[in-house]
Design a protein around this motif. Structure first.
Motif, PDB file in Angstrom:
ATOM      1  N   CYS A 133       4.691 -36.265  11.640  1.00 46.11           N
ATOM      2  CA  CYS A 133       4.293 -35.976   9.604  1.00 46.11           C
ATOM      3  C   CYS A 133       4.580 -35.403   9.170  1.00 46.11           C
ATOM      4  O   CYS A 133       4.742 -35.797   8.059  1.00 46.11           O
ATOM      5  N   ALA A 134       4.502 -34.279   9.356  1.00 46.46           N
ATOM      6  CA  ALA A 134       4.663 -33.191   8.639  1.00 46.46           C
ATOM      7  C   ALA A 134       6.134 -32.850   7.936  1.00 46.46           C
ATOM      8  O   ALA A 134       6.802 -32.155   7.099  1.00 46.46           O
ATOM      9  N   CYS A 135       7.046 -33.340   9.073  1.00 47.32           N
ATOM     10  CA  CYS A 135       8.915 -32.735   9.090  1.00 47.32           C
ATOM     11  C   CYS A 135       9.295 -33.887   7.608  1.00 47.32           C
ATOM     12  O   CYS A 135       9.290 -35.173   7.813  1.00 47.32           O
ATOM     13  N   PRO A 136      10.019 -33.456   6.968  1.00 48.22           N
ATOM     14  CA  PRO A 136      10.116 -33.797   5.596  1.00 48.22           C
ATOM     15  C   PRO A 136      10.814 -35.275   5.962  1.00 48.22           C
ATOM     16  O   PRO A 136      10.778 -36.861   5.408  1.00 48.22           O
ATOM     17  N   ASP A 137      11.942 -35.197   7.042  1.00 46.49           N
ATOM     18  CA  ASP A 137      12.693 -36.277   7.176  1.00 46.49           C
ATOM     19  C   ASP A 137      12.375 -37.070   8.303  1.00 46.49           C
ATOM     20  O   ASP A 137      12.646 -38.495   8.019  1.00 46.49           O
ATOM     21  N   PRO A 172       9.191 -42.361   8.027  1.00 45.58           N
ATOM     22  CA  PRO A 172       9.346 -43.608   9.320  1.00 45.58           C
ATOM     23  C   PRO A 172       8.122 -43.653   9.868  1.00 45.58           C
ATOM     24  O   PRO A 172       7.454 -45.056  10.693  1.00 45.58           O
ATOM     25  N   THR A 173       7.557 -42.161  10.572  1.00 44.92           N
ATOM     26  CA  THR A 173       6.466 -42.248  11.719  1.00 44.92           C
ATOM     27  C   THR A 173       5.007 -42.619  10.640  1.00 44.92           C
ATOM     28  O   THR A 173       4.420 -43.497  10.948  1.00 44.92           O
ATOM     29  N   MET A 220      -6.032 -33.466  12.560  1.00 47.34           N
ATOM     30  CA  MET A 220      -7.027 -33.346  11.330  1.00 47.34           C
ATOM     31  C   MET A 220      -5.976 -32.940  10.467  1.00 47.34           C
ATOM     32  O   MET A 220      -5.658 -33.904   9.260  1.00 47.34           O
ATOM     33  N   LYS A 221      -4.954 -32.886  11.026  1.00 47.43           N
ATOM     34  CA  LYS A 221      -3.921 -31.783   9.979  1.00 47.43           C
ATOM     35  C   LYS A 221      -2.965 -33.263   9.524  1.00 47.43           C
ATOM     36  O   LYS A 221      -2.534 -33.471   8.221  1.00 47.43           O
ATOM     37  N   THR A 222      -2.767 -34.522  10.921  1.00 46.34           N
ATOM     38  CA  THR A 222      -1.980 -35.341  10.657  1.00 46.34           C
ATOM     39  C   THR A 222      -2.515 -36.367   9.328  1.00 46.34           C
ATOM     40  O   THR A 222      -2.625 -36.451   9.110  1.00 46.34           O
ATOM     41  N   ALA A 223      -4.396 -36.050   9.887  1.00 47.81           N
ATOM     42  CA  ALA A 223      -4.928 -37.319   8.503  1.00 47.81           C
ATOM     43  C   ALA A 223      -5.278 -36.888   7.321  1.00 47.81           C
ATOM     44  O   ALA A 223      -4.954 -37.391   6.278  1.00 47.81           O
ATOM     45  N   ALA A 224      -4.680 -35.150   6.913  1.00 44.80           N
ATOM     46  CA  ALA A 224      -4.685 -34.275   5.583  1.00 44.80           C
ATOM     47  C   ALA A 224      -3.520 -35.047   4.921  1.00 44.80           C
ATOM     48  O   ALA A 224      -3.305 -35.989   3.790  1.00 44.80           O
ATOM     49  N   ILE A 225      -2.518 -35.531   5.978  1.00 46.43           N
ATOM     50  CA  ILE A 225      -0.746 -35.437   5.341  1.00 46.43           C
ATOM     51  C   ILE A 225      -0.861 -37.282   4.551  1.00 46.43           C
ATOM     52  O   ILE A 225      -0.891 -37.608   4.065  1.00 46.43           O
TER      53      ILE A 225
END
Length: 1990
Positions: free
Chosen positions: A1070-1074, A1078-1079, A1116-1121
């Motif tokens: 989720c954090a990687c721009p590429d 899609p994810t 939580m980091k994923t949720a923030a994104i």
């Protein structure tokens, strides 16, 4: 009917059954809570299935019809609306399936649909093939459930320790099944189902796929049969079968046949064991507490018919298909009868019990023991079931104990036979045919049976009766715990049997007896007893001289024989060079002796393997010297088989390190492997010859294998460095060379009689390499070529063997090539899924190869670094590059692919898969290889699918369990742990790869595009659009399991570390721009991933807190994104859902969006009370915070007795490294090595005595370090979790649309978060490491709180509410403030950077109580009284209360803040100063000011200005180093200015010498050249130009002076004098500034401040106040002052004249964007300068004299207004020479200024009124105008479009207030300028027109009139009174000038102007200043101008 005819897409033959099995498994085996209830429901539902076990639903015409129509009419599917049309093809397949399995058509259709659904899990299979698997899997689930239910019953053999409720439930259920004929059903099924039959049927209908599918189907069918048979076995273990069932079982066994090798198959074995347990009564002897209940239930005792039926059935003479099996059953029955006959209840059965002897005889005739050995022990599954072993043990021991006479008979018979044999040998006749070998078979059976002990039961102990009480620590075995009591009778009988059999043993039984002993010596205690037996046997006869005729079974006899053999054979040692070598002499060892020797050596090996005491005792025995004798025999010519046994024995001796060392030397000495060539010896000798000549021609290699085994054992202990010193280059090298070059490399090309042996040879050699490399650590000394002296020559020494192996693996050597081809061969063989000879050894060899590669990859970095440093001439290549080489077999670069293919076999070879994953993970660290790997992996589609399937299969594996190495006792646990580690490695591989650039392995494995751009991937569920199941699907399905239940995701509990990595992979995607797009789309749409996981937060895992925190962090980091992305994309519903999940404090029962108004009311009123409404729940975010434990238990300091603590700490820190997660941890293994080496290095006896204590201390140090590592990991996890929590909170508050959380709710949320955070961080034991993050979070939260409250006020809500200030109650605000201050104080002296955050928070907090800017409406001010009596508004109330709280903290808080303001980190200092500034501004009592002044902090601040000077000077260079000093200086100045705003503070500042300090600062004189630096501009505009930087230093200083001048009121001239001195010290600079050429914005600001200061200080009187000044200095000062005056007046000329408009235009052109703002600022600055200069003029006039006639003149008597663009004044009077007052501005200028100001005033007034009108009707303004108003406040193009309408109107309002106040300021300035201009005009006109005596031109040569001179002359004496007039050089004024002046003035000061001025007064001055002042002056001027000429 239609309803029932709906199709279940889960397949009724599979889905529900799978669910049933999961429930049973969960309840019984995994013991999940709440499972009993679920189990009850499932059993009720499936009872019919159990009753008609494996019955399929029948076919029916109706179903057939329905299915046939499905392609046209459609068919209903459960859980889906409407009916679905199915393709014709599917229906055809359904009919085939229905016929194939004889199942109903609908069931077949369901199976196919389920197959289609499950297809992604079975890559490469069609739906039909999957359906076949599902059909059998459903059956297996049924059978497994049945077996598990039966196992859970209570009974006589074992217990699973389950709850009573559960056992009652299963017992009731299974009893019912049994009563309905379960046994017969099982027996029928077992005989009906057969793999071959099923395969034939499937083959015919093409129902079998690839090899893997065949194997899986075959395994399922076999497992079904096995599970059914096991069910029956488990039942009989626990409770007996009924009579009919028992007879049915016997009937089934009659027909059983054996397999090809004579053994039973595992299903038959289970049924045989079931019968044996049916007939088992041995449990009666064990006096358990429930014995009586069990006896009651035993039909053998209670039912006579039962006994009679079984008896007659077994006595029946009809032979069975397997007579041996019949014999076993008869023997078991005979023994049961014997036991019964000894019981009181047995008397009733006497007619049967009499027959036990006869039965036993029949059993013996049926070769019962032979069948037990071959048929039962020969079955593979026998040793895998503990209760099989226990039953056979009891059968054997019962026979020996209960039928001693039978045993005696057997012995007598054997003795008889031995004599017969002996005689026939003597007479050379053939052996009699009647020989029975029963005793032989019995002994061999005992030997075989006890020699395997997979469960470590050591059952053989029952055969040994301890003669003396053994003091042995591990004697918990059967009865030995009570060694002092008398052993049980059975044990006595058995031990007697062992001893008596050995007495006078006939030679025919010799070998069997030894084999029996070998079996009985298996185990640590058994071995000890056996050793003692053989010792005592010999000792009894030792008085005999030769010691030969002692017992033939004793050590004495054995070793004596060995020595004799050695003596004999040694004489025959051939000369190696003689030709007869290959024909050994015939006199040697006979076959019979060979067997005897072999048996003895095996017995010896067994004993010394188990017992170390025996090993040492035998080895050190002076007469026997076994090691020497054996090595001697090895040199003689004996068959290789015997040599192999000898080597095995030596290997067993070599297990003791003490023996190993001497064994090495002996091995070298005897030259078993020839390492030294004798000079002149033609041909090699020793084992190499045996291998190449004897073994190769025999095609059998026992000797080579056992030699490898010996070396393998010996290298484990130690490697002798100086082996062979003196005769050859010392070391291990020759052995390594032999193993590598003679054993390993040629192994594929040799011939093998037994195919399996090929792999055994490879395995045994690789094992040695593996051990050598495993123990090798590269050292610098390995790379230095050392030289040894050998027989006078210098030769190079050998390197350590590990070094040599490393070298071979890091080169393209034959060894590496062979390892790689072995790996390829291995994977090819495994892909066939067929059993082949040597499979186990091939797998083991492959595993060693993989381990070698892994170790080489692991050690290569150190190895190559050391190699580089040593500059040795070795050439090596990194292994990861060699692995990319081309394989000679396939001609493709597929080595790494081959390694990866092992993952596909993880189910059968978990360890190989584990090593493979490990290697891939190491290789993945190299980015350049990744890209090639992706190419290799995807090159061939079939291989690519297989690899993907392999990775997915490993990740999907459910059997994996987290565990530690300690759990490895149980092989199942070990495999589970290895599977888990494999998954960990794969996830780490993904994590590492994702950090590299695309394409990488992770993207391929996770299913992203590797050939197109990654972001174009479209992720799908597996199977959709042909999308295969990827690792991402596997990870998600693992994580999603259990999310629908209350307990939450199951993985987080079962495998916490695995779950943590899974979450991390998802986060990285989720954090990687590429991959992000899609994810997140996929997770959001098809998985609803985040919501389903976040709702289970927080994860609580008491056992593994660290993992739980990490899981939550990543989630939580994923949720923030996600929140950020959905907010940006305006996906409101998604954002709303997550926000409410995280923040709601209402329970989520009714997911209604709108809550009733009532609830809102209560919510805001009960704002702060925590117990307001019952229904509230804790906010999710807060409960997550609760889960982060702030306290951290620190390990206490080491208590050391031997080691030095400081040194140990040093060693520990040397062993530290940063691990993959970025934590600094200590490498415990390395530390252990260092410490043990230290202990080993100690010399002397004392050290040896202390060794155990030292080792204990080493242990405690290691434990301490492990604990430290844990603490570090724990702290790091907490930090990470807190950080993620903080980022989630910040994202919620910042990135989500503001209207998702209403303001009142937002404030309450922030309040809760702040209070909870503080409570946690202020608790006693909170860890300091977490404070900085908390401080950061507090800062953000306070900032948002302040923003929220302010915006709420701006919208005009909440100010009137009673609870206080805004939605958040005052009490809550106070609480927050108190906690903040506590936090600041709790940080103590350290943590200064952390306090920076807290000061920021405090500033934001105090901002809440700041009154917002209000529009200046210019209305009549309220009367003073009204103001005093007005009620206190919310702001001031809150401010007062805040101050009270701050003051309650007293000196402690002041101390901390002041200390931070004075020194330390720059940012903290700035913020501390800002806090001081803020508090001083609200501190009406001046407590803080007093403290600062009295405690010396103020003086220290003032004195620090000198130190700042140097730093500030460096700032003015074109490229400044850092801007920090500038910011600090600005903060200081701001604080000092705040202090100076009170009179007291200003005086204090002057006392501290502030001005004196600033006088010494040279930075003010360094005005940068503005043009020179244009080039060096910072393009970003962030770093200001040097000129701007200079102004940032100068302006605050000037402001400070201005404030001081204002505060030190008139009577304190001291301030003015000091400031004047500053002006004079820096006079040059100031004058250059006043002369400023280009009036930019900055210059105008400078001028406005400078003129302001000059107007207050540069006055004639100022100097006298300055104390004693000598006259010369006075003169100089006077000159400076005059120059200031001149410059000011000329400046007035420039600004009042036409230059002003030019400037404003220029400003608009230069910066059109923000023109409005700039223009306003410039207007204000110019007006300010004019006002200051006019004020100065006024002050000068007033100071010079009170009356006009003695006043000085500042303006020349010319009334003409300035004209011309550049402001050059053209005089009307041509008569007056222009030089006369070229430097003196004329009065016309003042008049011009007056006119302009009056005009401006009206312009400004108009604009002010308009803006006020707009402000009042803000809502009605058209949108265009709103946009225009916001434009200035929003940066960036299109910024206005993006903001919401509410925000837009707020901004517009702010802008209007700004405009209004700006205009108000301008109006005030205009009116002041008008007033001063009028005054100056009046003063001058009065003088010129009334008091001035004109000089006529004719007098021009005279000195002129004294009166006038005193007025305007340059003389020094008049300086004091008329100092103001100096330098204006008005030498004379003619009458003409005066007349002209009068007429000009009269013209200029006309009616219109006067009217205007009076109107100004009417509009403005009434309210603001002296009323009628203007009026009076206008009147006077008019009077003067109208005066008649005198």
């Amino acid at each position: 009917m239609a309803a029932q005819m709906a199709v279940n897409s889960g397949a009724s033959l599979w889905g529900p059954l799978k669910e049933l099995w999961e429930t049973v498994d969960g309840a019984v085996l995994r013991r999940q809570p709440e499972s009993v209830h679920l189990l009850d429901l499932q059993l009720k539902k499936h009872k019919p299935h159990f009753l008609s076990l494996f019955k399929n639903p029948p076919k029916s015409a109706e179903q057939r019809e329905k299915v046939r129509k499905a392609s046209t009419e459609g068919i209903a599917i459960q859980g889906q609306q409407g009916s679905r049309l199915l393709p014709e093809q599917l229906l055809t397949e359904a009919f085939i399936l229905s016929d194939l399995f004889d199942i109903g058509e609908l069931a077949a259709l369901e199976l196919l649909l389920a197959g289609e659904q499950q297809q992604p899990y079975f890559p490469g299979l069609t739906r039909g093939l999957v359906a076949v698997l599902l059909y059998w899997d459903g059956k297996l689930c049924m059978a497994n459930s049945l077996r598990t239910l039966i196992q859970s019953r209570q009974g006589k053999t074992f217990t699973l320790d389950l709850s009573g409720e559960l056992v009652a439930l299963t017992t009731r259920f299974t009893d019912e099944l049994m009563s309905q004929g379960l046994t017969k059903r099982i027996l029928t099924l077992v005989s009906e189902i057969s793999v071959t039959r099923e395969f034939e049927r499937l083959q015919k209908e093409r129902g079998l796929g690839n090899e893997k599918h065949r194997k899986e189907v075959g395994d399922l069918i076999k497992e079904c049969r096995q599970a059914l048979a096991d069910s029956l076995f488990s039942w009989t273990c626990q409770s007996p079968l009924s009579k009919d069932d028992t007879l049915a079982l016997i009937g089934h066994l009659e027909t059983v046949t054996a397999q090809a090798d004579g053994s039973l198959d595992s299903v038959s074995l289970a049924l045989v064991m079931a019968l044996l347990y049916c007939l088992d009564v041995s449990f009666i002897e064990q006096g358990t507490e429930d014995r009586d209940d069990l006896l009651q239930a035993l039909p053998l005792l209670t039912e006579r018919q039962y006994v009679s039926a079984v008896h007659s059935r077994l006595m029946d003479s009809q032979p069975w298909k397997l007579p041996g099996l019949q014999a076993v059953c008869r023997l078991a029955w005979a023994l049961s009868l014997r036991v019964l006959s000894q019981l009181p209840q047995g008397s009733a059965l006497v007619e049967f019990t009499e027959a036990d002897e006869a039965l036993a005889d029949q059993a013996l005739l049926g070769d019962v023991f032979l069948f037990m050995k071959e048929g039962i022990l020969g079955c593979e599954s026998f040793s895998q079931e503990e209760f099989y072993i226990r039953r056979v043990h009891s059968l054997i021991t019962d026979f020996l104990a209960l039928m001693p006479m039978k045993v005696k008979q057997l012995r007598n018979r054997a003795d008889e036979d031995a004599r017969l044999v002996h005689m026939s040998l003597q007479m050379d006749s053939e052996l009699p045919s009647s020989l029975r070998k029963d005793l032989d078979h019995l002994m061999i059976l005992i030997g075989e049976f006890y020699s395997k002990d997979p469960f470590g039961l050591e059952l053989g102990l029952e055969f040994w009766c301890p003669t003396e009480s053994l003091q042995h620590s591990s004697l918990q075995g059967s009865y030995l715990g009570m060694a002092l009591q008398r052993p049980p009778h059975k044990q006595v009988v058995l031990s007697k049997f062992v001893r008596q059999m050995g007495d006078l043993l006939p030679s025919t039984l010799y070998i069997s007896y030894l084999r029996m002993l070998k079996g009985l010596a298996n185990g640590p205690q058994c071995a000890h007893y056996c050793f003692s037996l053989l010792k005592t046997n010999g000792a009894a006869h030792s008085d005999n001289i030769q010691g030969v005729s002692g017992s033939p079974v004793s050590w004495e006899h054995f070793f004596h024989s060995l020595m004799l053999y050695h003596e004999n054979l040694r004489r025959d040692l051939p000369n190696p060079d003689s030709a007869h070598y290959r024909h050994p002499p015939l006199r040697g060892i006979t076959q019979r002796e060979m067997e005897g020797l072999t048996s003895f050596l095996q017995l010896l090996a067994t004993i010394i393997t188990w017992s170390e005491n025996a090993r040492l005792a035998l080895c050190e025995h002076p007469q026997w010297t076994p090691v020497v004798v054996m090595l001697g025999l090895l040199q003689c010519s004996v068959p290789p088989v015997l040599k192999a046994e000898l080597l095995h024995c030596l290997a067993a001796f070599g297990k003791s390190p003490e023996i190993a060392a001497s064994l090495w030397q002996s091995l070298e000495y005897t030259q078993i492997l020839q390492t030294v060539r004798a000079p002149g010896q033609r041909q090699a000798a020793g084992i190499e010859v045996e291998l190449n000549e004897i073994e190769s021609s025999c095609e059998e290699y026992p000797l080579t294998r056992s030699f490898c085994h010996l070396i393998s054992t010996l290298v484990e202990g130690s490697l002798p460095v100086n082996l062979g010193a003196g005769l050859r280059v010392p070391g291990f090298q020759p052995y390594l060379n032999f193993l590598r070059d003679s054993v390993f490399l040629p192994f594929p090309t040799r011939a093998y009689r037994r195919p399996a042996e090929k792999w055994e040879v490879a395995d045994s050699a690789l094992e040695v390499f593996h051990k050598l490399l495993r123990d090798y650590e590269p050292q610098p000394s390995d790379f230095v070529q050392e030289i040894v002296e050998l027989q006078g020559e210098q030769v190079p020494a050998h390197k350590p063997p590990g070094h040599s192996i490393m070298f071979h693996l890091l080169n393209d050597s034959p060894m590496l090539a062979l390892c790689l081809s072995l790996l390829e061969e291995g994977v090819r063989q495994l892909d066939t899924y067929a059993p082949f000879p040597g499979k186990k050894h091939l797998e083991s060899a492959v595993l060693h190869c993989l381990c070698l590669l892994d170790l080489a990859l692991q050690k290569e970095a150190v190895f190559m670094d050391l190699l580089r440093e040593s500059q040795a001439s070795l050439l090596v290549s990194p292994l990861e590059q060699l692995l990319q080489g081309v394989s000679p077999q396939t001609r493709r670069a597929d080595h790494i692919v081959n390694i990866a293919r092992y993952l596909y076999h993880s189910s059968s070879n978990p360890e190989a898969a584990f090593q493979s994953a490990k290697i891939l993970r190491r290789i993945a660290n190299y980015p350049n290889i990744q890209i090639r790997l992706v190419g290799d992996f995807t090159h061939d589609q079939a291989v690519s699918d297989k690899l993907m399937a392999g990775f997915v299969e490993c990740l999907d594996n459910e059997d994996a369990e987290e565990g530690t190495e300690k759990d490895d006792v149980d092989s199942q646990k070990k495999v589970a742990r290895i599977r888990h580690e494999t998954q960990i490695h794969i996830l780490n591989l993904l994590i590492t790869s994702l950090e590299l650039k695309a394409p990488n392995l992770a993207l391929y494995l996770l299913g992203y595009e590797v050939k197109k751009p990654v972001s174009s991937t479209n992720l799908q569920d597996p199977g959709v659009l042909g999308c295969p199941r990827s690792c991402l699907h596997a990870i998600l399905s693992r994580l999603q399991r259990g999310t629908e239940k209350r307990s939450g995701p199951a993985l987080t509990q079962q495998a916490p570390h695995l779950a943590e990595l899974c979450y991390q992979v998802i986060y990285q995607l989720c954090a990687c721009p590429d991959t992000s797009g899609p994810t997140m789309r996929y997770l959001r749409t098809s998985q609803d991933f985040l919501f389903s996981h976040l709702q289970h937060l927080p994860f609580i895992l008491p056992s593994n807190q660290i993992a739980a925190l990490s899981q939550m962090s990543w989630l939580m980091k994923t949720a923030a994104i996600e929140l950020r992305v959905t907010s940006l994309n305006r996906q409101r519903s998604h954002t709303q859902r997550l926000v409410s999940l995280l923040l709601d404090d209402q329970p989520h029962a009714q997911h209604a969006d709108g809550e009733s108004g009532m609830e809102d009311e209560t919510r805001s009123v009960s704002g702060f009370l925590h117990f307001d409404t019952v229904s509230k729940v804790r906010r999710k975010l807060l409960s997550v915070l609760d889960a982060i434990e702030f306290s951290q238990d620190m390990p206490e300091l080491l208590q050391l007795d031997f080691f030095e603590r400081t040194q140990i700490e040093q060693v520990i820190s040397n062993c530290e490294h940063v691990n993959e997660q970025g934590h600094t941890v200590c490498n415990v293994k390395l530390l252990h090595r260092v410490l043990v080496a230290e202990v080993n290095a100690l010399q002397g006896m004392a050290a040896i005595g202390q060794r155990p204590l030292l080792m204990e201390e080493v242990n405690s140090i290691l434990q301490q370090v492990v604990e430290r590592n844990r603490v570090r990991r724990s702290l790091s996890a907490k930090r990470h979790a807190l950080q993620s929590w903080r980022s989630l909170v910040e994202t919620l508050l910042t990135a989500c649309p503001a209207d998702l959380i209403p303001a009142d709710e937002r404030q309450l949320i922030i309040r809760d978060l702040l209070l909870d955070l503080h409570d946690k961080v202020l608790s006693e034991d909170a860890a300091g490491e977490l404070m900085p993050i908390v401080a950061g979070a507090v800062f953000t939260l306070t900032a948002h709180l302040s923003q929220s409250v302010l915006s709420e006020q701006q919208q005009g809500v909440g100010l009137e509410t009673s609870s206080g200030f805004a939605s958040i109650a005052n009490s809550a605000l106070h609480l927050i403030l108190r906690k903040l201050l506590d936090f600041i104080l709790s940080t103590g002296g350290g943590y200064q950077r952390l306090r920076a955050h807290l000061y920021g928070s405090l500033l934001y907090y105090l901002q809440i109580a700041q009154k917002p800017e209000e529009p200046d409406t210019l209305q009549t001010g309220k009367a003073m009284w009204e103001r005093l009596t007005a009620p206190e508004d919310g702001f001031s109330k809150l401010q007062r209360e805040n101050l009270a709280i701050i003051e309650s903290y007293g000196k402690a808080l002041m101390e901390v803040v002041c200390r931070d303001a004075c020194d330390g980190h720059e940012i903290s200092r700035m913020l501390a100063m800002a806090v001081l500034d803020r508090i001083l501004s609200i501190d009406r009592q001046n407590q803080w000011l007093l403290y600062i002044c009295n405690s010396g902090y103020l003086r220290s601040l003032v004195e620090s200005l000198r130190q700042d000077d140097v730093a500030l000077q460096s700032l003015l260079t074109p490229q400044p180093p850092l801007l920090k000093p500038l910011y600090i200086f600005e903060s200081k100045m701001a604080l000092l200015t705040r202090v100076a705003k009170t009179g007291q503070g200003a005086v204090e500042l002057l006392r501290c010498g502030l001005v004196a300090q600033l006088m010494e600062c040279q930075v003010f004189d360094m005005v940068p050249d503005s043009d020179a630096h244009r080039v060096m501009r910072d393009p970003s505009g962030f770093i200001p130009s040097p000129m701007d930087r200079y102004r940032q230093i100068l302006l605050p200083t000037l402001r400070l002076f201005q404030v001081i001048l204002t505060s030190t009121s008139i009577n304190h001239q001291q301030g003015a004098a000091q400031v004047l001195q500053w002006l004079i010290v820096h006079a040059d600079t100031i004058q250059s500034l006043l002369r400023c050429q280009e009036l930019s914005m900055g210059a105008l600001q400078e001028l406005s401040l400078l003129t302001g200061i000059i107007s207050k200080t540069a006055l004639p009187g100022a100097l006298e106040m300055g104390g004693e000044v000598n006259s010369a200095a006075l003169m100089e000062f006077q000159g400076h002052i005059n120059r200031f005056q001149r410059l000011c007046l000329s400046l007035l000329g420039r600004l009042a004249g036409s230059e002003r408009d030019r400037l404003l235009k220029q400003a608009e052109i230069s910066a059109p964007g923000d023109s409005a703002e700039r223009r306003e600022e410039m207007e204000v600055a110019m007006q300010q300068v004019c006002a200051n200069i006019m004020e100065y003029c006024q002050a000068l006039l007033l100071q010079s004299s009170a009356q006009a006639q003695f006043s000085i003149c500042l303006f020349s008597p010319s009334g003409s207004e300035p004209a011309g663009r550049d402001g050059a004044r053209t005089d009307l009077s041509s008569t007056v020479p222009s030089m006369a007052y070229s430097r003196v501005p004329s009065l016309g200028l003042v008049l011009y200024l007056l006119k302009n100001s009056a005009a401006d005033f009206f312009r400004f007034h108009q604009s002010h009124r308009q803006s006020l009108g707009k402000l009042q009707s803000l809502d009605q303004l058209p949108p265009e105008e709103l946009k225009e108003l916001c434009q200035g406040l929003v940066s960036g193009p299109g910024g206005v479009e993006k903001i919401s309408s509410v925000h837009r109107s707020l901004l517009a309002k702010r802008r209007l207030v700004q405009l209004i106040n700006n205009r108000a300021k301008l109006l005030a300035l205009c009116s002041y300028v008008i007033e001063t201009c009028l005054f100056v005009l009046w003063r001058h006109l009065e003088y010129y027109l009334l008091h001035c005596i004109p000089t006529d031109p004719k007098d021009s040569l005279l000195p002129g009139s004294t009166l006038y001179r005193s007025r305007l002359a340059d003389d020094s004496f008049s300086g004091l009174q008329a100092s103001g007039g100096r330098g204006l050089s008005l030498s004379r004024v003619s009458q003409q000038d005066l007349d002209l002046l009068k007429s000009d003035m009269a013209a200029g000061f006309g009616e219109a102007l006067q009217r205007k001025l009076l109107e100004v007064e009417g509009l403005y001055s009434q309210v603001r200043s002296r009323y009628t002042f203007i009026q009076a002056l206008v009147r006077r001027i008019r009077g003067l101008l109208r005066q008649p000429k005198s």
